[in-house]
Design a protein around this motif. Structure first.
Motif, PDB file in Angstrom:
ATOM      1  N   ASP A 182       0.730  -1.264   0.126  1.00 12.41           N
ATOM      2  CA  ASP A 182      -0.116  -0.125   0.213  1.00 12.41           C
ATOM      3  C   ASP A 182       1.007   1.324  -0.017  1.00 12.41           C
ATOM      4  OD1 ASP A 182      -2.368  -1.345  -0.174  1.00 12.41           O
ATOM      5  OD2 ASP A 182      -3.043  -1.097   2.051  1.00 12.41           O
ATOM      6  N   LEU A 183       2.029   1.396   0.489  1.00  8.09           N
ATOM      7  CA  LEU A 183       3.182   2.432   0.329  1.00  8.09           C
ATOM      8  C   LEU A 183       3.486   2.569  -0.877  1.00  8.09           C
ATOM      9  CD1 LEU A 183       5.028   1.237   3.636  1.00  8.09           C
ATOM     10  CD2 LEU A 183       3.289   3.249   3.383  1.00  8.09           C
ATOM     11  N   TYR A 184       3.347   1.745  -2.019  1.00  6.66           N
ATOM     12  CA  TYR A 184       3.856   1.873  -3.492  1.00  6.66           C
ATOM     13  C   TYR A 184       2.596   2.377  -4.300  1.00  6.66           C
ATOM     14  CZ  TYR A 184       8.382  -0.735  -1.994  1.00  6.66           C
ATOM     15  OH  TYR A 184       9.500  -0.790  -1.659  1.00  6.66           O
ATOM     16  N   THR A 185       3.071   2.943  -5.478  1.00  7.76           N
ATOM     17  CA  THR A 185       2.212   3.165  -6.510  1.00  7.76           C
ATOM     18  C   THR A 185       2.162   1.972  -7.223  1.00  7.76           C
ATOM     19  OG1 THR A 185       3.845   3.798  -8.240  1.00  7.76           O
ATOM     20  CG2 THR A 185       3.118   5.454  -6.830  1.00  7.76           C
ATOM     21  N   GLU A 186       0.979   1.580  -7.928  1.00  7.16           N
ATOM     22  CA  GLU A 186       0.786   0.503  -8.781  1.00  7.16           C
ATOM     23  C   GLU A 186       1.841  -0.111  -9.686  1.00  7.16           C
ATOM     24  OE1 GLU A 186      -1.665  -2.063  -8.994  1.00  7.16           O
ATOM     25  OE2 GLU A 186      -2.581  -1.130  -6.991  1.00  7.16           O
ATOM     26  N   ASP A 187       2.382   1.011 -10.412  1.00  3.48           N
ATOM     27  CA  ASP A 187       3.527   0.936 -11.202  1.00  3.48           C
ATOM     28  C   ASP A 187       4.912   0.869 -10.784  1.00  3.48           C
ATOM     29  OD1 ASP A 187       3.167   3.560 -11.010  1.00  3.48           O
ATOM     30  OD2 ASP A 187       3.475   3.999 -13.214  1.00  3.48           O
ATOM     31  N   ALA A 188       5.045   0.808  -9.545  1.00  2.60           N
ATOM     32  CA  ALA A 188       6.314   1.124  -8.799  1.00  2.60           C
ATOM     33  C   ALA A 188       7.268   0.155  -9.221  1.00  2.60           C
ATOM     34  CB  ALA A 188       6.193   1.184  -7.227  1.00  2.60           C
ATOM     35  N   GLU A 189       8.695   0.273  -9.264  1.00  3.32           N
ATOM     36  CA  GLU A 189       9.667  -0.493  -9.685  1.00  3.32           C
ATOM     37  C   GLU A 189      10.512  -0.824  -8.333  1.00  3.32           C
ATOM     38  OE1 GLU A 189      12.178   0.924 -13.035  1.00  3.32           O
ATOM     39  OE2 GLU A 189      10.299   0.751 -14.137  1.00  3.32           O
ATOM     40  N   HIS A 190      11.018  -1.956  -8.045  1.00  4.41           N
ATOM     41  CA  HIS A 190      12.129  -2.445  -7.090  1.00  4.41           C
ATOM     42  C   HIS A 190      13.150  -3.020  -7.821  1.00  4.41           C
ATOM     43  CE1 HIS A 190      13.396  -3.611  -3.412  1.00  4.41           C
ATOM     44  NE2 HIS A 190      13.356  -4.947  -3.696  1.00  4.41           N
ATOM     45  N   PHE A 191      14.499  -2.745  -7.281  1.00  2.00           N
ATOM     46  CA  PHE A 191      15.692  -3.373  -7.744  1.00  2.00           C
ATOM     47  C   PHE A 191      16.275  -3.782  -6.545  1.00  2.00           C
ATOM     48  CE2 PHE A 191      20.215  -3.228  -7.940  1.00  2.00           C
ATOM     49  CZ  PHE A 191      20.501  -3.884  -9.178  1.00  2.00           C
ATOM     50  N   LYS A 211      18.353 -10.286  -8.815  1.00  4.04           N
ATOM     51  CA  LYS A 211      19.116 -10.303 -10.194  1.00  4.04           C
ATOM     52  C   LYS A 211      19.776 -11.597  -9.883  1.00  4.04           C
ATOM     53  CE  LYS A 211      22.367  -7.892 -12.897  1.00  4.04           C
ATOM     54  NZ  LYS A 211      23.346  -6.729 -13.327  1.00  4.04           N
ATOM     55  N   ILE A 212      20.279 -12.144  -8.648  1.00  5.22           N
ATOM     56  CA  ILE A 212      20.998 -13.456  -8.500  1.00  5.22           C
ATOM     57  C   ILE A 212      19.641 -14.698  -8.794  1.00  5.22           C
ATOM     58  CG2 ILE A 212      21.957 -15.108  -6.947  1.00  5.22           C
ATOM     59  CD1 ILE A 212      23.464 -12.503  -5.910  1.00  5.22           C
ATOM     60  N   ARG A 213      18.612 -14.539  -7.947  1.00  4.76           N
ATOM     61  CA  ARG A 213      17.573 -15.669  -7.816  1.00  4.76           C
ATOM     62  C   ARG A 213      16.738 -15.573  -9.172  1.00  4.76           C
ATOM     63  NH1 ARG A 213      16.755 -18.682  -3.947  1.00  4.76           N
ATOM     64  NH2 ARG A 213      14.688 -19.060  -4.413  1.00  4.76           N
ATOM     65  N   GLN A 214      16.667 -14.564  -9.978  1.00  9.36           N
ATOM     66  CA  GLN A 214      15.786 -14.468 -11.116  1.00  9.36           C
ATOM     67  C   GLN A 214      16.543 -13.433 -12.075  1.00  9.36           C
ATOM     68  OE1 GLN A 214      11.968 -13.161 -10.117  1.00  9.36           O
ATOM     69  NE2 GLN A 214      11.620 -14.425  -8.358  1.00  9.36           N
ATOM     70  N   PRO A 215      17.791 -14.071 -12.605  1.00  8.81           N
ATOM     71  CA  PRO A 215      18.530 -13.391 -13.754  1.00  8.81           C
ATOM     72  C   PRO A 215      17.724 -12.613 -14.850  1.00  8.81           C
ATOM     73  CG  PRO A 215      19.382 -15.654 -13.336  1.00  8.81           C
ATOM     74  CD  PRO A 215      17.914 -15.599 -12.350  1.00  8.81           C
ATOM     75  N   GLU A 216      16.722 -13.429 -15.228  1.00  5.04           N
ATOM     76  CA  GLU A 216      15.992 -12.972 -16.426  1.00  5.04           C
ATOM     77  C   GLU A 216      15.191 -11.545 -15.996  1.00  5.04           C
ATOM     78  OE1 GLU A 216      12.965 -15.215 -13.826  1.00  5.04           O
ATOM     79  OE2 GLU A 216      15.076 -15.407 -14.269  1.00  5.04           O
ATOM     80  N   THR A 217      15.054 -11.228 -15.029  1.00  6.81           N
ATOM     81  CA  THR A 217      14.557  -9.763 -14.448  1.00  6.81           C
ATOM     82  C   THR A 217      15.634  -8.692 -14.734  1.00  6.81           C
ATOM     83  OG1 THR A 217      15.071 -10.051 -12.108  1.00  6.81           O
ATOM     84  CG2 THR A 217      12.929 -11.049 -13.012  1.00  6.81           C
ATOM     85  N   GLY A 218      16.641  -8.985 -14.769  1.00  2.75           N
ATOM     86  CA  GLY A 218      17.748  -7.791 -14.494  1.00  2.75           C
ATOM     87  C   GLY A 218      17.795  -7.225 -13.257  1.00  2.75           C
ATOM     88  N   GLY A 219      17.196  -8.171 -12.287  1.00  7.96           N
ATOM     89  CA  GLY A 219      17.172  -7.359 -10.953  1.00  7.96           C
ATOM     90  C   GLY A 219      16.009  -6.382 -10.493  1.00  7.96           C
ATOM     91  N   ILE A 220      15.274  -6.126 -11.435  1.00 10.06           N
ATOM     92  CA  ILE A 220      13.935  -5.251 -11.550  1.00 10.06           C
ATOM     93  C   ILE A 220      12.733  -6.099 -11.556  1.00 10.06           C
ATOM     94  CG2 ILE A 220      12.727  -3.309 -12.451  1.00 10.06           C
ATOM     95  CD1 ILE A 220      15.584  -2.471 -13.525  1.00 10.06           C
ATOM     96  N   VAL A 262       7.654   5.507  -5.613  1.00  6.68           N
ATOM     97  CA  VAL A 262       7.363   5.114  -6.979  1.00  6.68           C
ATOM     98  C   VAL A 262       8.692   4.190  -7.454  1.00  6.68           C
ATOM     99  CG1 VAL A 262       6.254   7.093  -7.683  1.00  6.68           C
ATOM    100  CG2 VAL A 262       8.665   7.290  -7.603  1.00  6.68           C
ATOM    101  N   ALA A 263       9.691   4.104  -6.620  1.00  6.67           N
ATOM    102  CA  ALA A 263      10.978   3.122  -6.880  1.00  6.67           C
ATOM    103  C   ALA A 263      11.629   3.027  -5.795  1.00  6.67           C
ATOM    104  CB  ALA A 263      11.763   4.094  -8.093  1.00  6.67           C
ATOM    105  N   SER A 264      12.066   1.866  -5.771  1.00  7.65           N
ATOM    106  CA  SER A 264      12.960   1.338  -4.633  1.00  7.65           C
ATOM    107  C   SER A 264      14.163   0.572  -5.343  1.00  7.65           C
ATOM    108  CB  SER A 264      12.468   0.587  -3.384  1.00  7.65           C
ATOM    109  OG  SER A 264      11.633  -0.563  -4.257  1.00  7.65           O
ATOM    110  N   ARG A 265      15.471   0.885  -4.551  1.00  6.30           N
ATOM    111  CA  ARG A 265      16.749   0.373  -5.067  1.00  6.30           C
ATOM    112  C   ARG A 265      17.564  -0.144  -3.873  1.00  6.30           C
ATOM    113  NH1 ARG A 265      16.150   5.071  -7.435  1.00  6.30           N
ATOM    114  NH2 ARG A 265      18.019   5.879  -6.604  1.00  6.30           N
ATOM    115  N   VAL A 266      17.832  -1.442  -4.000  1.00  4.52           N
ATOM    116  CA  VAL A 266      18.676  -2.035  -2.797  1.00  4.52           C
ATOM    117  C   VAL A 266      20.407  -1.912  -3.287  1.00  4.52           C
ATOM    118  CG1 VAL A 266      19.048  -4.195  -1.412  1.00  4.52           C
ATOM    119  CG2 VAL A 266      16.774  -3.310  -2.143  1.00  4.52           C
TER     120      VAL A 266
END
Length: 120
Positions: free
Chosen positions: A27-36, A41-50, A113-117
């Motif tokens: 609920d803290l995120y917008t519907e179309d938010a992105e997370h990196f 990236k390691i567990r799901q390489p096809e995502t490029g980490g996003i 709208v975006a979070s990056r680790v």
């Protein structure tokens, strides 16, 4: 928004994450938010980490909570301005070494709208 308001969103984020309350967290995120995440990236390489959107974030975090039931984030520092918060925390999981983590939440109109680790 004021930096204290942005920090308040970050604290709500930690509370929801550590309680493993995904609906509250998302609920803290917008519907179309992105997370990196480097772990993504390691567990799901096809995502490029996003992952994009609440549904994809829900699946990612639910998998993490299922695999790591003792996962917990301990806040060490928050630095905010009027649209971003830089969070430093310690990731703890029983049976694993603690990991120092930095994460940035980008905020617009009171929602993430975006979070990056970042970690080693």
């Amino acid at each position: 928004m004021q930096p204290r308001d942005i920090e308040h969103i970050a604290m709500k984020w930690f509370e929801a994450f550590n309680a493993k309350q995904l609906d509250r967290l998302l609920d803290l995120y917008t519907e179309d938010a992105e997370h990196f995440s480097p772990k993504l990236k390691i567990r799901q390489p096809e995502t490029g980490g996003i992952v994009k959107g609440r549904e994809a974030m829900h699946a990612w975090w639910q998998d993490a909570f299922d695999r790591l039931p003792t996962l917990y984030y301990k806040v060490t520092s928050l630095t905010a301005n009027d649209h971003r918060v830089f969070m430093e925390y310690t990731r703890t999981v029983q049976g694993e070494d603690d990991m120092l983590v930095a994460e940035v939440l980008e905020i617009k109109d009171g929602k993430i709208v975006a979070s990056r680790v970042y970690h080693g």
